[in-house]
Design an enzyme around this catalytic site. Structure first.
Site, PDB file in Angstrom:
ATOM      1  N   TYR A   3      17.514 -18.020   5.299  1.00 30.39           N
ATOM      2  CA  TYR A   3      16.707 -18.810   4.368  1.00 30.39           C
ATOM      3  C   TYR A   3      16.671 -18.107   3.011  1.00 30.39           C
ATOM      4  O   TYR A   3      16.755 -18.752   1.964  1.00 30.39           O
ATOM      5  CB  TYR A   3      15.285 -18.986   4.919  1.00 30.39           C
ATOM      6  N   GLY A   4      16.579 -16.764   3.040  1.00 30.33           N
ATOM      7  CA  GLY A   4      16.583 -15.981   1.803  1.00 30.33           C
ATOM      8  C   GLY A   4      17.893 -16.110   1.042  1.00 30.33           C
ATOM      9  O   GLY A   4      17.897 -16.173  -0.196  1.00 30.33           O
ATOM     10  N   ARG A  24      10.518 -19.329   2.313  1.00 31.03           N
ATOM     11  CA  ARG A  24       9.685 -20.208   3.155  1.00 31.03           C
ATOM     12  C   ARG A  24       9.812 -21.664   2.724  1.00 31.03           C
ATOM     13  O   ARG A  24       9.841 -22.567   3.559  1.00 31.03           O
ATOM     14  CB  ARG A  24       8.231 -19.767   3.114  1.00 31.03           C
ATOM     15  N   CYS A  76      21.506 -27.547   8.572  1.00 34.43           N
ATOM     16  CA  CYS A  76      20.346 -26.659   8.634  1.00 34.43           C
ATOM     17  C   CYS A  76      20.371 -25.815   9.915  1.00 34.43           C
ATOM     18  O   CYS A  76      19.720 -24.776   9.977  1.00 34.43           O
ATOM     19  CB  CYS A  76      19.050 -27.439   8.493  1.00 34.43           C
ATOM     20  N   SER A 136      15.641 -13.857   8.417  1.00 32.70           N
ATOM     21  CA  SER A 136      16.140 -12.687   7.679  1.00 32.70           C
ATOM     22  C   SER A 136      16.657 -11.603   8.619  1.00 32.70           C
ATOM     23  O   SER A 136      17.511 -10.803   8.237  1.00 32.70           O
ATOM     24  CB  SER A 136      15.049 -12.127   6.767  1.00 32.70           C
TER      25      SER A 136
END
Length: 188
Positions: A120-121, A134, A151, A157
């Site tokens: 996600y980061g 987030r 997705c 992470s």
């Protein structure tokens, strides 16, 4: 104004999929995973009602004549069964819904290749919002084009599997199938 949307349900060994096409463009606008057709239909109907615009109402009808959409349906089945990575454009789709931020995230997810994962980061950095991991996760959870906007290729992470709208078990299965497929293709 009424906008016509057609739906169909496909079943594979991996899972089922509820597909919704926009009559106006013939593009796929919604793809949800699961084996309970009536449950998925109810979810789509609720989603469409919630997202009706002031001047647009959506009329959802079962797809009776599939010829126009046949190739997209066949390609989605291939995609779901992870038989091979599909070339870009093999299934015409469009974002009928979503905020600008969500669409930015979803467009970036399209760059995560078959057989690979990102965090996600990573996605947050790629869209120029390095502290928004987030928010990227929430955008992934709002994705209504399962598999096409991958997705399922996004992990935490620590590189571990995190939530997936259609179950972490299915996410793991999809990633394992893609990994196996990528290894098979590299041996050719």
């Amino acid at each position: 104004m009424k906008e016509l949307l057609y739906y169909t349900f496909i079943e594979t060994e991996v899972t089922g999929a509820f597909l919704v096409f926009r009559e106006k463009t013939q593009n796929l606008v919604f793809a949800s995973l699961g084996n309970d057709k009536l449950f998925l239909l109810g979810k789509v109907e609720g989603f469409l009602k919630k997202h009706e615009k002031q001047d647009t109402m959506y009329d959802l009808q079962e797809l009776k004549e599939a010829e126009t959409y046949k190739k997209s349906i066949e390609n989605y089945t291939i995609c779901l069964e992870n038989k091979m990575p599909l070339p870009s454009g093999a299934i015409p789709f469009e974002f009928l819904f979503g905020t600008d931020f969500q669409r930015k995230v979803w467009n970036e997810l399209l760059n995560v290749e078959h057989g690979h994962v990102a965090t996600y980061g990573d996605i947050a950095k790629r869209i120029g919002k390095p502290t928004a991991a987030r928010s990227v996760g929430r955008a992934c959870g709002s994705n209504n084009l399962a598999l096409l906007v991958p997705c399922h290729r996004i992990v935490g992470s620590n590189r571990k599997l995190t939530g997936y709208k259609w179950s972490c078990k299915l996410k793991e299965q999809l990633l394992n199938n893609e990994k196996e497929n990528s290894l098979s293709l590299s041996r050719l």
